[in-house]
Design a protein around this motif. Structure first.
Motif, PDB file in Angstrom:
ATOM      1  N   ASN A  91       1.466  -4.029   5.364  1.00 17.75           N
ATOM      2  CA  ASN A  91       1.466  -4.238   3.920  1.00 17.75           C
ATOM      3  C   ASN A  91       2.278  -3.174   3.196  1.00 17.75           C
ATOM      4  O   ASN A  91       2.107  -2.969   1.989  1.00 17.75           O
ATOM      5  CB  ASN A  91       0.033  -4.237   3.386  1.00 17.75           C
ATOM      6  N   SER A  92       3.160  -2.510   3.925  1.00 21.27           N
ATOM      7  CA  SER A  92       4.015  -1.488   3.324  1.00 21.27           C
ATOM      8  C   SER A  92       5.405  -2.055   3.054  1.00 21.27           C
ATOM      9  O   SER A  92       5.780  -3.106   3.573  1.00 21.27           O
ATOM     10  CB  SER A  92       4.115  -0.265   4.238  1.00 21.27           C
ATOM     11  N   LEU A  93       6.176  -1.337   2.240  1.00 19.17           N
ATOM     12  CA  LEU A  93       7.505  -1.757   1.817  1.00 19.17           C
ATOM     13  C   LEU A  93       8.526  -0.720   2.279  1.00 19.17           C
ATOM     14  O   LEU A  93       8.296   0.482   2.178  1.00 19.17           O
ATOM     15  CB  LEU A  93       7.542  -1.875   0.281  1.00 19.17           C
ATOM     16  N   ILE A  94       9.661  -1.196   2.781  1.00 17.41           N
ATOM     17  CA  ILE A  94      10.770  -0.315   3.155  1.00 17.41           C
ATOM     18  C   ILE A  94      11.845  -0.386   2.068  1.00 17.41           C
ATOM     19  O   ILE A  94      12.168  -1.480   1.588  1.00 17.41           O
ATOM     20  CB  ILE A  94      11.384  -0.731   4.511  1.00 17.41           C
ATOM     21  N   ILE A  95      12.396   0.759   1.698  1.00 15.80           N
ATOM     22  CA  ILE A  95      13.509   0.811   0.741  1.00 15.80           C
ATOM     23  C   ILE A  95      14.683   1.517   1.422  1.00 15.80           C
ATOM     24  O   ILE A  95      14.573   2.693   1.796  1.00 15.80           O
ATOM     25  CB  ILE A  95      13.125   1.549  -0.549  1.00 15.80           C
ATOM     26  N   ALA A  96      15.775   0.805   1.605  1.00 11.44           N
ATOM     27  CA  ALA A  96      16.987   1.389   2.191  1.00 11.44           C
ATOM     28  C   ALA A  96      17.808   1.996   1.064  1.00 11.44           C
ATOM     29  O   ALA A  96      18.310   1.278   0.198  1.00 11.44           O
ATOM     30  CB  ALA A  96      17.796   0.305   2.908  1.00 11.44           C
ATOM     31  N   ASP A 103       0.815  -1.215   0.000  1.00 15.56           N
ATOM     32  CA  ASP A 103       0.000   0.000   0.000  1.00 15.56           C
ATOM     33  C   ASP A 103       0.850   1.268   0.000  1.00 15.56           C
ATOM     34  O   ASP A 103       0.419   2.311  -0.479  1.00 15.56           O
ATOM     35  CB  ASP A 103      -0.964   0.011   1.191  1.00 15.56           C
ATOM     36  N   LYS A 104       2.057   1.181   0.549  1.00 13.50           N
ATOM     37  CA  LYS A 104       2.976   2.317   0.599  1.00 13.50           C
ATOM     38  C   LYS A 104       4.397   1.804   0.460  1.00 13.50           C
ATOM     39  O   LYS A 104       4.683   0.627   0.718  1.00 13.50           O
ATOM     40  CB  LYS A 104       2.875   3.057   1.938  1.00 13.50           C
ATOM     41  N   ALA A 105       5.293   2.713   0.068  1.00 10.75           N
ATOM     42  CA  ALA A 105       6.727   2.415   0.060  1.00 10.75           C
ATOM     43  C   ALA A 105       7.433   3.539   0.804  1.00 10.75           C
ATOM     44  O   ALA A 105       7.221   4.716   0.509  1.00 10.75           O
ATOM     45  CB  ALA A 105       7.263   2.302  -1.361  1.00 10.75           C
ATOM     46  N   LEU A 157       8.389  -6.052   8.048  1.00 11.43           N
ATOM     47  CA  LEU A 157       7.929  -5.646   6.718  1.00 11.43           C
ATOM     48  C   LEU A 157       8.938  -6.122   5.685  1.00 11.43           C
ATOM     49  O   LEU A 157      10.118  -6.317   5.986  1.00 11.43           O
ATOM     50  CB  LEU A 157       7.823  -4.112   6.622  1.00 11.43           C
ATOM     51  N   ASP A 158       8.493  -6.265   4.449  1.00 14.97           N
ATOM     52  CA  ASP A 158       9.426  -6.528   3.355  1.00 14.97           C
ATOM     53  C   ASP A 158      10.278  -5.285   3.115  1.00 14.97           C
ATOM     54  O   ASP A 158       9.826  -4.157   3.331  1.00 14.97           O
ATOM     55  CB  ASP A 158       8.671  -6.883   2.079  1.00 14.97           C
ATOM     56  N   TYR A 159      11.507  -5.520   2.648  1.00 13.32           N
ATOM     57  CA  TYR A 159      12.348  -4.364   2.331  1.00 13.32           C
ATOM     58  C   TYR A 159      13.304  -4.682   1.189  1.00 13.32           C
ATOM     59  O   TYR A 159      13.535  -5.851   0.849  1.00 13.32           O
ATOM     60  CB  TYR A 159      13.095  -3.871   3.565  1.00 13.32           C
ATOM     61  N   ILE A 160      13.815  -3.611   0.593  1.00 11.95           N
ATOM     62  CA  ILE A 160      14.752  -3.685  -0.530  1.00 11.95           C
ATOM     63  C   ILE A 160      15.990  -2.879  -0.163  1.00 11.95           C
ATOM     64  O   ILE A 160      15.890  -1.800   0.423  1.00 11.95           O
ATOM     65  CB  ILE A 160      14.106  -3.106  -1.814  1.00 11.95           C
TER      66      ILE A 160
END
Length: 365
Positions: free
Chosen positions: A100-105, A37-39, A126-129
């Motif tokens: 349901n959000s995504l983390i991006i480092a 839903d968000k990143a 949370l899932d992350y990239i």
């Protein structure tokens, strides 16, 4: 350039010189498939100033930018702590970031550590990239799922192991780095040459191509990153939880972490100095021969590790090392070279290690 893929099913790594493939992936998982839903992009002030515009220009032409949130923190190891973590968590709550959000480092090793820890703990995960922007983070810290926070002078005392969905490496980010940051990153690169067990082939490659690699020449820097990333991902798959083989990736780090805090050096410089100490101890114990010792020191010199510490406070360094999280049964765990391009895991009592250090001459590289 076509994107290069490496790693394995545990550590997925993509290497490119632009963000097109990343934007395609984000479009697919966020806009098209509505998996998230968000990143939330977590970055720091330096990366925000120098690189964020390039990232956003490339991804927001394909994805809905209203679904993205940026959290920018202060730069530097001093901010890799529980206070910064709490600051980020509070912002995630205020932004109504969900499970349901995504983390991006998006940044170097510090950002990768903090963002990875946030992703592994906020709402139980949370899932992350990982999108690493420094040499050090591209060849090492963004791969393998380790993350953590420092407690005072003690590094990574709080942390978890949580694998990112993938690591996306854009080598053009390296061309924005200051020279001292590039030089520091080569400490981690050289580390791999000592642990690969490849008859010195990677060390020879680094030596013969030093000028191109130091200038971040595309072909050679990609080959360098590819070799390191492929090797590390294989080690991580064999020992994800750091119970045995993966410990060799800490070569130079037990000494290096202590020196980093005591003398204020950059991480890669401290790792180089830690490797130098390890080589001195190994030579004094006849684990390696003088020719290999000299060859390794020459490689450090070629990559501009000429710094000098007139005097190391060995007792203080040992005290810091005794608090290292890898120790057990009142023994300090260290990695030492024990053959050409090979290292071994050794346990030593603090007093024996102090005696070994005092018998070595490691006041300069």
């Amino acid at each position: 350039m076509n994107i290069i893929t490496t790693g394995n099913d545990l550590c997925k790594i993509l290497i490119s010189d632009e963000y097109e493939e990343l934007s395609n992936i984000l479009y697919e998982i966020i806009d098209r498939d509505k998996k998230y839903d968000k990143a939330v992009i977590i970055t720091d002030e330096v990366v925000d100033k120098n690189l964020y515009k390039d990232l956003s220009n490339n991804i927001f032409d394909k994805v809905d930018k209203d679904k993205f949130i940026k959290i920018c923190i202060k730069s530097g190891e001093n901010f890799k702590n529980i206070d910064t973590y709490n600051e980020i968590i509070e912002k995630l709550i205020n932004y109504e970031v969900s499970r349901n959000s995504l983390i991006i480092a998006f940044g170097g090793g510090v950002i990768g550590d903090i963002a990875g820890f946030v992703a592994s703990t906020y709402m139980r995960g949370l899932d992350y990239i990982q999108v690493p922007t420094t040499i050090l983070s591209q060849v090492d810290s963004s791969i393998g799922g380790k993350n953590g926070l420092d407690v005072g002078i003690y590094k990574n005392m709080i942390g978890t192991i949580k694998q990112p969905l993938f690591t996306y490496i854009n080598i053009n980010t390296l061309k924005t780095l200051p020279k001292e940051e590039i030089n520091s990153g080569f400490g981690e690169v050289i580390k791999y040459s000592a642990i690969m067990d490849d008859d010195g082939l990677f060390a020879d490659f680094l030596y013969k191509n030093a000028e191109d690699i130091k200038k971040i020449e595309n072909k050679k820097i990609i080959e360098t990153i590819l070799k390191c990333a492929k090797f590390k991902s294989g080690i991580v798959k064999a020992d994800e939880k750091d119970l045995g083989l993966r410990k060799i990736l800490n070569f130079g780090h037990t000494f290096g972490h202590a020196i980093e805090r005591e003398y204020g050096l950059k991480h890669g410089e401290s790792v180089a100095y830690g490797m130098k100490i390890s080589f001195d101890i190994a030579l004094s114990k006849n684990y390696i021969n003088k020719n290999y010792y000299n060859k390794f020191l020459k490689l450090l010199e070629v990559y501009d590790f000429h710094f000098e510490l007139k005097k190391i406070n060995i007792e203080r360094v040992i005290e810091v090392m005794k608090k290292d999280k890898k120790n057990s049964f009142n023994e300090i765990s260290i990695i030492l070279p024990d053959a050409d391009s090979c290292v071994g895991i050794f346990k030593m009592k603090a007093e024996m290690l102090e005696k070994a250090m005092k018998s070595c001459d490691f006041t300069k590289i």
